[in-house]
Design a protein around this motif. Structure first.
Motif, PDB file in Angstrom:
ATOM      1  N   ARG B 228      13.185  65.628 -24.493  1.00 46.81           N
ATOM      2  CA  ARG B 228      12.709  64.492 -23.718  1.00 46.81           C
ATOM      3  C   ARG B 228      11.382  64.010 -24.309  1.00 46.81           C
ATOM      4  N   GLY B 229      11.125  62.718 -24.175  1.00 46.01           N
ATOM      5  CA  GLY B 229       9.873  62.152 -24.669  1.00 46.01           C
ATOM      6  C   GLY B 229       8.803  62.173 -23.588  1.00 46.01           C
ATOM      7  N   ILE B 230       8.295  63.359 -23.310  1.00 45.60           N
ATOM      8  CA  ILE B 230       7.394  63.564 -22.170  1.00 45.60           C
ATOM      9  C   ILE B 230       6.145  62.675 -22.241  1.00 45.60           C
ATOM     10  N   ASN B 231       5.516  62.617 -23.411  1.00 47.39           N
ATOM     11  CA  ASN B 231       4.289  61.808 -23.538  1.00 47.39           C
ATOM     12  C   ASN B 231       4.563  60.335 -23.288  1.00 47.39           C
ATOM     13  N   THR B 232       5.628  59.855 -23.907  1.00 43.57           N
ATOM     14  CA  THR B 232       6.002  58.453 -23.745  1.00 43.57           C
ATOM     15  C   THR B 232       6.260  58.144 -22.276  1.00 43.57           C
ATOM     16  N   GLU B 233       6.954  59.036 -21.613  1.00 43.54           N
ATOM     17  CA  GLU B 233       7.306  58.802 -20.214  1.00 43.54           C
ATOM     18  C   GLU B 233       6.066  58.676 -19.341  1.00 43.54           C
ATOM     19  N   LYS B 234       5.119  59.591 -19.562  1.00 40.36           N
ATOM     20  CA  LYS B 234       3.890  59.578 -18.756  1.00 40.36           C
ATOM     21  C   LYS B 234       3.153  58.264 -18.924  1.00 40.36           C
ATOM     22  N   GLU B 235       3.005  57.848 -20.177  1.00 42.57           N
ATOM     23  CA  GLU B 235       2.172  56.678 -20.444  1.00 42.57           C
ATOM     24  C   GLU B 235       2.819  55.359 -20.062  1.00 42.57           C
ATOM     25  N   THR B 236       4.134  55.368 -19.925  1.00 42.71           N
ATOM     26  CA  THR B 236       4.785  54.101 -19.591  1.00 42.71           C
ATOM     27  C   THR B 236       4.922  53.914 -18.081  1.00 42.71           C
ATOM     28  N   GLN B 237       4.628  54.963 -17.330  1.00 43.30           N
ATOM     29  CA  GLN B 237       4.774  54.854 -15.875  1.00 43.30           C
ATOM     30  C   GLN B 237       3.848  53.781 -15.312  1.00 43.30           C
ATOM     31  N   GLY B 238       4.406  52.862 -14.545  1.00 47.12           N
ATOM     32  CA  GLY B 238       3.622  51.796 -13.942  1.00 47.12           C
ATOM     33  C   GLY B 238       3.271  50.668 -14.900  1.00 47.12           C
ATOM     34  N   HIS B 239       3.694  50.766 -16.140  1.00 46.50           N
ATOM     35  CA  HIS B 239       3.348  49.758 -17.147  1.00 46.50           C
ATOM     36  C   HIS B 239       4.092  48.449 -16.891  1.00 46.50           C
ATOM     37  N   PRO B 240       3.419  47.316 -17.058  1.00 47.69           N
ATOM     38  CA  PRO B 240       4.145  46.044 -16.925  1.00 47.69           C
ATOM     39  C   PRO B 240       5.257  45.939 -17.977  1.00 47.69           C
ATOM     40  N   VAL B 241       6.303  45.249 -17.611  1.00 42.73           N
ATOM     41  CA  VAL B 241       7.418  45.036 -18.538  1.00 42.73           C
ATOM     42  C   VAL B 241       7.034  43.893 -19.474  1.00 42.73           C
ATOM     43  N   ASN B 242       6.532  44.238 -20.643  1.00 48.57           N
ATOM     44  CA  ASN B 242       6.153  43.204 -21.611  1.00 48.57           C
ATOM     45  C   ASN B 242       6.210  43.767 -23.031  1.00 48.57           C
ATOM     46  N   ALA B 243       5.857  42.933 -23.980  1.00 51.95           N
ATOM     47  CA  ALA B 243       5.950  43.333 -25.377  1.00 51.95           C
ATOM     48  C   ALA B 243       5.048  44.535 -25.680  1.00 51.95           C
ATOM     49  N   GLU B 244       3.930  44.594 -24.977  1.00 50.25           N
ATOM     50  CA  GLU B 244       3.004  45.709 -25.166  1.00 50.25           C
ATOM     51  C   GLU B 244       3.672  47.054 -24.852  1.00 50.25           C
ATOM     52  N   LEU B 245       4.537  47.025 -23.848  1.00 48.91           N
ATOM     53  CA  LEU B 245       5.261  48.246 -23.464  1.00 48.91           C
ATOM     54  C   LEU B 245       6.041  48.782 -24.661  1.00 48.91           C
ATOM     55  N   LEU B 246       6.710  47.872 -25.360  1.00 43.80           N
ATOM     56  CA  LEU B 246       7.516  48.302 -26.502  1.00 43.80           C
ATOM     57  C   LEU B 246       6.626  48.847 -27.622  1.00 43.80           C
ATOM     58  N   ASN B 247       5.477  48.224 -27.810  1.00 42.46           N
ATOM     59  CA  ASN B 247       4.546  48.728 -28.828  1.00 42.46           C
ATOM     60  C   ASN B 247       4.030  50.119 -28.474  1.00 42.46           C
ATOM     61  N   LEU B 248       3.757  50.282 -27.195  1.00 43.52           N
ATOM     62  CA  LEU B 248       3.286  51.577 -26.720  1.00 43.52           C
ATOM     63  C   LEU B 248       4.343  52.656 -26.989  1.00 43.52           C
ATOM     64  N   ILE B 249       5.590  52.330 -26.681  1.00 47.83           N
ATOM     65  CA  ILE B 249       6.679  53.290 -26.897  1.00 47.83           C
ATOM     66  C   ILE B 249       6.789  53.617 -28.384  1.00 47.83           C
ATOM     67  N   ARG B 250       6.724  52.583 -29.192  1.00 45.97           N
ATOM     68  CA  ARG B 250       6.833  52.767 -30.642  1.00 45.97           C
ATOM     69  C   ARG B 250       5.781  53.763 -31.153  1.00 45.97           C
ATOM     70  N   GLY B 290      18.042  44.237 -14.889  1.00 45.91           N
ATOM     71  CA  GLY B 290      17.710  42.922 -14.337  1.00 45.91           C
ATOM     72  C   GLY B 290      16.347  42.400 -14.771  1.00 45.91           C
ATOM     73  N   GLY B 291      15.657  43.132 -15.616  1.00 45.98           N
ATOM     74  CA  GLY B 291      14.357  42.687 -16.116  1.00 45.98           C
ATOM     75  C   GLY B 291      14.534  41.840 -17.363  1.00 45.98           C
ATOM     76  N   SER B 292      13.455  41.201 -17.789  1.00 46.60           N
ATOM     77  CA  SER B 292      13.551  40.479 -19.064  1.00 46.60           C
ATOM     78  C   SER B 292      12.325  40.822 -19.897  1.00 46.60           C
ATOM     79  N   ILE B 293      12.553  40.829 -21.179  1.00 47.72           N
ATOM     80  CA  ILE B 293      11.495  41.268 -22.085  1.00 47.72           C
ATOM     81  C   ILE B 293      11.686  40.614 -23.437  1.00 47.72           C
ATOM     82  N   ASP B 294      10.601  40.143 -24.019  1.00 48.57           N
ATOM     83  CA  ASP B 294      10.721  39.686 -25.392  1.00 48.57           C
ATOM     84  C   ASP B 294       9.612  40.301 -26.209  1.00 48.57           C
ATOM     85  N   ASP B 295       9.857  40.431 -27.503  1.00 48.10           N
ATOM     86  CA  ASP B 295       8.805  41.033 -28.345  1.00 48.10           C
ATOM     87  C   ASP B 295       8.658  40.272 -29.628  1.00 48.10           C
TER      88      ASP B 295
END
Ligand code: FES
Ligand code: FES
Lengths: 163, 295
Positions: B228-250, B290-295
């Protein structure tokens, strides 16, 4: 060596065999059952040459214990051929389309195609390819095999519509 | 003829547990698509086998009153893929097992066998881990329940004692409710191939779909065991759904994995796949939710 008696239906007939428990279903079918349409290819579930239907679904008989056949309904290519010995539609389509070259893969491909040609709705060529992805052919390049299956499926669906 | 020594056939779960207690060294044969092939290779010559393949009581999927999904271990991949309960609540698992082998393999292979093998590439493992599946393990002495996350001890090694059998895999309602997932398998061939890398992501979005309430991500072949990607999961909690989220995951996923070189792919290529698949699977999961996201 432990032997065991197994009762199953093979190509519509109830049978009983006495087999070494270490046999694969392929050993049973090619041996005591005398059905040599099942081809002995890789022996490890990679090539699909040994495909048979068990309760209507395709399985590789080389990686299936013979004792597991107890109570099951097994169909091999011998059971696909018309009762009078003439070729069934799918077999004839393989001949007509030029889907057979050396022929070692053919029984396995035909068995894998049975669930496809019995479908109610037409498959795309991509779907047909997915469903025969467990069968290898070193000769034909697959196009003609897909042609034969597609043609038979279409024909059967049209026949069903006519009723 | 396979060159094993003895074959013990269990007709009931009770018998299987007895046999396992009496012959602890014997290998448990579920569908056999791993063990029988290794026997052909001479890896298990002379071994004893306990076959449980015909135990129908260990086959099928159930939905309990409290919403828990129970997957019995001998359910074939074909049956997992077509099961109406799973298609409704955890379709990602159905999509993942659809990518295993070919029809013949999916007909004989069982979900329990797949995870008890303990290989990092198991296609069902990543999604089950991402959904916090629990395992019910039984022996004659009793029953224990273990999070699947704690089950893999090392490559090919799992936390099953010699007298134990996996008897159920469960997913709680809390885990799948309002949760949408996506699995991506990267392999060289379209069929009959083992994953070079597998990534399963699922997300629970806030009511207005603007925030991540929960994101879970799991990888196959990114470490010696499915992780499991434990670090990624912690840091994405509560994060807005946006392009930054994808960068953070990357960025973050690199802290969660330890891939290695193999003949299938180099470590560098795997790291690249981990980043790319994590982002793509997340985007797909968000869209399904049901969310939308662009990057
Ligand atoms: S002989 Fe059975 S799959 Fe090749
Ligand atoms: S016709 Fe020769 S392998 Fe298929």
């Amino acid at each position: 060596m432990t032997k065991k008696s197994i009762k199953c239906r093979v190509n519509g007939v109830n049978r009983e065999y006495f087999v070494d428990v270490r046999s694969s279903l392929m050993d049973l079918l090619r041996g005591p059952a005398g059905l040599d349409s099942i081809k002995h290819g890789c022996d490890v579930g990679e090539c699909g040459a040994c495909t048979v239907l068990i309760n209507g679904r395709p399985f590789n008989s080389c990686i299936y214990l013979a004792v597991w056949a107890e109570g099951k309904e097994i169909v091999t290519l011998e059971g696909v051929t018309n009762p009078d010995g003439s070729l069934s539609d799918i077999q004839q389509a393989f001949v007509d389309e030029g889907a057979v070259q050396c022929g070692i893969c053919t029984p396995g491909f035909i068995m894998a195609s049975i669930p496809i040609i019995n479908q109610e709705t037409p498959s795309t060529r991509e779907e047909i390819r997915r469903q025969i992805s467990g069968n290898l052919c070193r000769c034909t390049g697959y196009q003609k095999i897909v042609d034969a299956i597609e043609k038979t499926q279409k024909k059967r669906i049209a026949e069903k519509k006519k009723g | 003829m396979y060159d094993f020594n003895a074959l013990y056939e269990a007709n009931t779960l009770q018998e299987a547990l007895e046999l396992k207690a009496t012959y602890p060294h014997a290998l448990l044969l579920a569908g056999g698509s791993d063990i029988l092939i290794k026997l052909r290779d001479g890896k298990y010559t002379g071994c004893d086998l306990i076959s449980i393949y015909t135990l129908d009581e260990l086959r099928g999927v159930e939905l309990l009153d409290d919403g828990t999904i129970v997957i019995k271990p001998l359910t074939s991949f074909t049956d997992v893929a077509q099961n109406p309960i799973l298609l409704k609540y955890v379709p990602t698992l159905c999509e993942a097992v659809e990518q295993i082998g070919a029809p013949q393999v999916r007909n004989i292979g069982t979900i329990g066998g797949n995870i008890c093998n303990g290989v990092t590439s198991a296609d069902s493992a990543t999604t089950l881990k991402a959904y916090d599946a629990m395992l019910v393990i039984e022996s004659q002495k009793g029953k224990r329940i273990l999070p699947y996350l704690e089950f893999n001890l090392g490559p090919g090694k799992v936390d099953l004692k010699e007298d134990e059998i996996l008897t159920a895999i469960t997913i709680s309602k809390e885990s799948y409710n309002a949760t949408y997932g996506h699995y991506i398998k990267y392999a060289k061939r379209k069929a009959m191939d083992i994953a070079t890398l597998g990534c399963s992501v699922n997300v629970t979005l806030s009511g207005d779909k603007s925030k991540i309430e929960r994101l879970r991500i799991a990888f196959g072949v990114a470490a010696p065991i499915p992780v499991r990607g434990i670090n990624t999961e912690k840091e994405t909690q509560g994060h807005p759904v946006n392009a930054e989220l994808l960068n953070l995951i990357r960025e973050r996923v690199l802290d969660d994995v330890t891939p290695r070189d193999s003949w299938r792919a180099s470590k560098e290529f795997r790291l690249h796949l981990i980043q790319e698949l994590a982002v793509r699977a997340t985007r797909e999961a968000i869209i399904k939710g049901g969310g939308s996201i662009d990057d």
